[in-house]
Design a protein around this motif. Structure first.
Motif, PDB file in Angstrom:
ATOM      1  N   ILE A   1     -23.300  19.808  -0.456  1.00  0.00           N
ATOM      2  CA  ILE A   1     -22.344  18.702  -0.371  1.00  0.00           C
ATOM      3  C   ILE A   1     -20.983  19.366  -0.561  1.00  0.00           C
ATOM      4  CG2 ILE A   1     -21.608  16.502  -1.322  1.00  0.00           C
ATOM      5  CD1 ILE A   1     -24.338  16.436  -2.838  1.00  0.00           C
ATOM      6  N   HIS A   2     -20.034  19.146   0.346  1.00  0.00           N
ATOM      7  CA  HIS A   2     -18.722  19.783   0.149  1.00  0.00           C
ATOM      8  C   HIS A   2     -17.646  19.047   0.925  1.00  0.00           C
ATOM      9  CE1 HIS A   2     -18.409  21.722   4.154  1.00  0.00           C
ATOM     10  NE2 HIS A   2     -19.726  21.914   4.051  1.00  0.00           N
ATOM     11  N   ALA A   3     -16.414  19.313   0.519  1.00  0.00           N
ATOM     12  CA  ALA A   3     -15.264  18.744   1.222  1.00  0.00           C
ATOM     13  C   ALA A   3     -15.090  19.442   2.571  1.00  0.00           C
ATOM     14  CB  ALA A   3     -13.999  18.894   0.374  1.00  0.00           C
TER      15      ALA A   3
ATOM     16  N   LYS B   1     -22.577  24.567  -8.654  1.00  0.00           N
ATOM     17  CA  LYS B   1     -21.314  23.965  -8.247  1.00  0.00           C
ATOM     18  C   LYS B   1     -20.215  25.029  -8.220  1.00  0.00           C
ATOM     19  CE  LYS B   1     -20.257  19.997 -10.080  1.00  0.00           C
ATOM     20  NZ  LYS B   1     -19.923  18.939 -11.066  1.00  0.00           N
ATOM     21  N   ALA B   2     -19.330  24.920  -7.230  1.00  0.00           N
ATOM     22  CA  ALA B   2     -18.176  25.821  -7.147  1.00  0.00           C
ATOM     23  C   ALA B   2     -16.993  25.022  -6.624  1.00  0.00           C
ATOM     24  CB  ALA B   2     -18.470  27.000  -6.233  1.00  0.00           C
ATOM     25  N   ALA B   3     -15.931  24.974  -7.403  1.00  0.00           N
ATOM     26  CA  ALA B   3     -14.747  24.223  -6.982  1.00  0.00           C
ATOM     27  C   ALA B   3     -14.136  24.821  -5.726  1.00  0.00           C
ATOM     28  CB  ALA B   3     -13.727  24.188  -8.110  1.00  0.00           C
ATOM     29  N   HIS B   4     -14.183  26.155  -5.621  1.00  0.00           N
ATOM     30  CA  HIS B   4     -13.637  26.842  -4.444  1.00  0.00           C
ATOM     31  C   HIS B   4     -14.514  28.047  -4.149  1.00  0.00           C
ATOM     32  CE1 HIS B   4     -10.138  24.325  -5.161  1.00  0.00           C
ATOM     33  NE2 HIS B   4     -10.064  24.817  -6.396  1.00  0.00           N
ATOM     34  N   THR B   5     -14.895  28.209  -2.897  1.00  0.00           N
ATOM     35  CA  THR B   5     -15.745  29.322  -2.507  1.00  0.00           C
ATOM     36  C   THR B   5     -15.499  29.641  -1.032  1.00  0.00           C
ATOM     37  OG1 THR B   5     -18.016  30.174  -2.532  1.00  0.00           O
ATOM     38  CG2 THR B   5     -17.722  27.874  -1.858  1.00  0.00           C
ATOM     39  N   VAL B   6     -16.224  30.590  -0.506  1.00  0.00           N
ATOM     40  CA  VAL B   6     -16.129  30.951   0.912  1.00  0.00           C
ATOM     41  C   VAL B   6     -17.537  30.973   1.489  1.00  0.00           C
ATOM     42  CG1 VAL B   6     -15.488  32.739   2.573  1.00  0.00           C
ATOM     43  CG2 VAL B   6     -14.016  32.297   0.590  1.00  0.00           C
ATOM     44  N   PHE B   7     -17.752  30.247   2.563  1.00  0.00           N
ATOM     45  CA  PHE B   7     -19.015  30.297   3.284  1.00  0.00           C
ATOM     46  C   PHE B   7     -18.903  31.414   4.323  1.00  0.00           C
ATOM     47  CE2 PHE B   7     -20.381  25.550   2.774  1.00  0.00           C
ATOM     48  CZ  PHE B   7     -20.505  25.751   1.414  1.00  0.00           C
TER      49      PHE B   7
ATOM     50  N   LEU C   1     -12.540  12.613  -1.713  1.00  0.00           N
ATOM     51  CA  LEU C   1     -13.806  12.139  -2.259  1.00  0.00           C
ATOM     52  C   LEU C   1     -14.696  13.305  -2.703  1.00  0.00           C
ATOM     53  CD1 LEU C   1     -14.544   9.169   0.158  1.00  0.00           C
ATOM     54  CD2 LEU C   1     -13.886   9.054  -2.250  1.00  0.00           C
ATOM     55  N   GLY C   2     -14.529  14.450  -2.067  1.00  0.00           N
ATOM     56  CA  GLY C   2     -15.263  15.638  -2.507  1.00  0.00           C
ATOM     57  C   GLY C   2     -14.859  16.039  -3.914  1.00  0.00           C
ATOM     58  N   GLU C   3     -13.550  15.962  -4.191  1.00  0.00           N
ATOM     59  CA  GLU C   3     -13.066  16.286  -5.534  1.00  0.00           C
ATOM     60  C   GLU C   3     -13.542  15.241  -6.537  1.00  0.00           C
ATOM     61  OE1 GLU C   3      -8.853  17.273  -7.879  1.00  0.00           O
ATOM     62  OE2 GLU C   3      -8.821  16.546  -5.801  1.00  0.00           O
ATOM     63  N   TRP C   4     -13.471  13.957  -6.142  1.00  0.00           N
ATOM     64  CA  TRP C   4     -13.938  12.886  -7.043  1.00  0.00           C
ATOM     65  C   TRP C   4     -15.411  13.074  -7.381  1.00  0.00           C
ATOM     66  CZ3 TRP C   4     -17.851   9.321  -6.465  1.00  0.00           C
ATOM     67  CH2 TRP C   4     -17.907   8.305  -7.431  1.00  0.00           C
ATOM     68  N   LEU C   5     -16.247  13.320  -6.356  1.00  0.00           N
ATOM     69  CA  LEU C   5     -17.681  13.463  -6.584  1.00  0.00           C
ATOM     70  C   LEU C   5     -17.981  14.704  -7.426  1.00  0.00           C
ATOM     71  CD1 LEU C   5     -20.452  12.240  -5.876  1.00  0.00           C
ATOM     72  CD2 LEU C   5     -20.536  13.829  -3.927  1.00  0.00           C
ATOM     73  N   PHE C   6     -17.273  15.786  -7.161  1.00  0.00           N
ATOM     74  CA  PHE C   6     -17.462  17.025  -7.917  1.00  0.00           C
ATOM     75  C   PHE C   6     -17.217  16.794  -9.407  1.00  0.00           C
ATOM     76  CE2 PHE C   6     -16.377  21.181  -9.583  1.00  0.00           C
ATOM     77  CZ  PHE C   6     -17.208  22.061  -8.897  1.00  0.00           C
TER      78      PHE C   6
ATOM     79  N   PRO D   1     -13.183  29.092   3.999  1.00  0.00           N
ATOM     80  CA  PRO D   1     -12.952  28.654   2.617  1.00  0.00           C
ATOM     81  C   PRO D   1     -13.425  27.210   2.464  1.00  0.00           C
ATOM     82  CG  PRO D   1     -10.976  29.648   3.557  1.00  0.00           C
ATOM     83  CD  PRO D   1     -11.920  29.408   4.689  1.00  0.00           C
ATOM     84  N   ILE D   2     -14.100  26.935   1.323  1.00  0.00           N
ATOM     85  CA  ILE D   2     -14.679  25.616   1.074  1.00  0.00           C
ATOM     86  C   ILE D   2     -14.270  25.142  -0.322  1.00  0.00           C
ATOM     87  CG2 ILE D   2     -16.828  24.318   0.762  1.00  0.00           C
ATOM     88  CD1 ILE D   2     -16.355  25.053   3.659  1.00  0.00           C
ATOM     89  N   ASP D   3     -13.940  23.851  -0.413  1.00  0.00           N
ATOM     90  CA  ASP D   3     -13.629  23.241  -1.711  1.00  0.00           C
ATOM     91  C   ASP D   3     -14.764  22.294  -2.125  1.00  0.00           C
ATOM     92  OD1 ASP D   3     -11.180  24.517  -1.750  1.00  0.00           O
ATOM     93  OD2 ASP D   3     -10.127  22.812  -0.831  1.00  0.00           O
ATOM     94  N   TRP D   4     -14.942  22.171  -3.448  1.00  0.00           N
ATOM     95  CA  TRP D   4     -15.842  21.185  -4.075  1.00  0.00           C
ATOM     96  C   TRP D   4     -17.282  21.278  -3.542  1.00  0.00           C
ATOM     97  CZ3 TRP D   4     -12.492  20.771  -7.519  1.00  0.00           C
ATOM     98  CH2 TRP D   4     -11.148  20.541  -7.237  1.00  0.00           C
TER      99      TRP D   4
END
Length: 414
Positions: free
Chosen positions: A342-344, A308-314, A368-373, A328-331
């Motif tokens: 699975i990501h926001a 899991k990574a709250a914030h990352t870069v694909f 919902l991505g933050e909630w699920l994370f 940049p990708i969240d959750w």
């Protein structure tokens, strides 16, 4: 005549009296000799010879000591492997004790099997150390028979293999989490059964499970069905000094204590474009999703959250300099090695719930991505159905993407 005759009669009477007294005396002596148990009575014809009979009866036999011996390792043996058993012989195995001590005289913990006459160490012995074996068996009248033998273990070899666990003490993981062990070099097939025997898993409550070789350097363990919520798991890997290759030995032992959390199962349907989230069997949320488009479909199968990574870069530009992207990708929650997450995806929120536009990931909204994370654990289960592509076993922790019967075939003990 009368006078003479009377005198003769008197003499004759006295003579008979003396004979009677003598007879009584002799009879008394015989009786006394017989009752006294005297071993000498020359007047009975024995002379000075010892009597062959005695009222004390036969002498008791001397007690016999039970014979004991150490049969393996041989006396003063060198380069003995660290998990060697101690074998012994005894005429009274049920009452025989075996004690093994190190060079400091400290007793080594082990298990004694009196039916098989063998002592097995509970943990690996130390490299290059002298040990003494003492075998004791009791005998009659408090006597014992004891024998001792010494041996020295092998020195630490130059060819040792590091063994590591992906999980560590104190972690709480999801019900689909496999136990993962990795080796620093390939383990030949002929050694894999012994490696499995040395890796024991204890679950509380107890659940049936097995190891499966994913590759020559990686082995996983899973139960028959998902772990029960709240299960406590302890696994003990005892590979120090164990042969795990031709001339190679395990470097060390390790133990891991961890816990399974609440049950969370995510089910994604391509038909409805929705994710159903269940916690402990109850639906707690339904989330609109967008899956992979036809050119980059999402995989259908059962996966688990791997990281899991709250914030990352694909960044795919190294793989595809022309069509690759850096975003940049969240959750983000990884579910395959090939890069499905699975990501926001705020840019696809208008498509979520009705159209697939992703590169294979499960897109959800930012909120919902933050909630699920915040709800998920590593090892939580996600099953995707109805897409154009089936999940390939090995593309992630795909331990649940096969039946129990198929999974068991990957063990060298089944």
């Amino acid at each position: 005549m009368d006078m003479y005759g009377n005198r003769s009669a008197r003499r004759s009477g006295r003579g008979r009296l003396r004979l009677a007294v003598t007879a009584v005396l002799a009879s008394t002596l015989l009786l006394t000799a017989a009752c006294s148990g005297s071993d000498k009575a020359s007047w009975q014809g024995g002379g000075d010879t010892e009597s062959t009979t005695s009222s004390a009866g036969p002498a008791a036999p001397e007690p016999t000591l039970s014979t004991v011996a150490v049969t393996s390792p041989a006396a003063d043996a060198k380069s003995v492997e660290l998990w060697s058993e101690v074998k012994y012989s005894s005429e009274d195995p049920a009452n025989t004790d075996v004690v093994v001590t190190n060079a400091k005289g400290t007793e080594v913990k082990g298990t004694l099997d009196k039916d098989k006459n063998v002592w097995v160490p509970s943990d690996s012995l130390a490299w290059g150390t002298k040990y003494t074996v003492t075998v004791t068996s009791p005998a009659a009248e408090g006597k014992t028979n004891t024998t001792s033998s010494a041996f020295t273990t092998m020195k630490e070899p130059s060819k040792i293999v590091r063994v590591t666990s992906f999980l560590g003490d104190g972690q709480t993981v999801g019900v689909g989490m496999p136990l993962i062990m990795k080796f620093a070099r390939s383990i030949p097939e002929k050694y894999r059964a012994e490696v499995e025997r040395r890796m024991t898993v204890t679950a509380t409550p107890a659940q049936e499970g097995t190891w499966r070789w994913i590759s020559a350097t990686e082995v996983h363990y899973r139960p028959k069905t998902y772990w029960e919520a709240g299960t406590k798991i302890f696994y003990n890997v005892q590979l120090k000094g164990v042969q795990i290759g031709d001339g190679w030995y395990g470097r060390s032992n390790l133990t891991v204590d961890l816990k399974i959390g609440r049950e969370m199962i995510m089910t994604v349907s391509n038909k409805t474009k929705k994710m159903t989230v269940k916690q402990d069997g109850k639906v707690i949320k339904t989330i609109p999703v967008s899956l992979g488009k036809k050119s980059t479909p999402s995989s259908s199968g059962t996966m688990v959250v791997m990281e899991k990574a709250a914030h990352t870069v694909f960044d795919t530009t190294d793989e595809d300099p022309v069509n690759g992207y850096k975003t940049p990708i969240d959750w983000a929650q990884r579910i395959t090695y090939s890069g499905q997450f699975i990501h926001a995806a705020p840019w696809s929120e208008g498509k979520q719930g009705n159209t697939n536009v992703s590169h294979g990931c499960v897109n959800v909204s930012e909120a919902l991505g933050e909630w699920l994370f915040g709800k998920t654990l590593m090892g939580d289960v996600i099953t995707v159905t109805g897409t154009e592509e089936k999940l390939k076993n090995g593309n992630g922790w795909t331990d649940w993407n096969m039946s129990w019967e198929e999974y068991k075939k990957g063990s060298y003990l089944n």
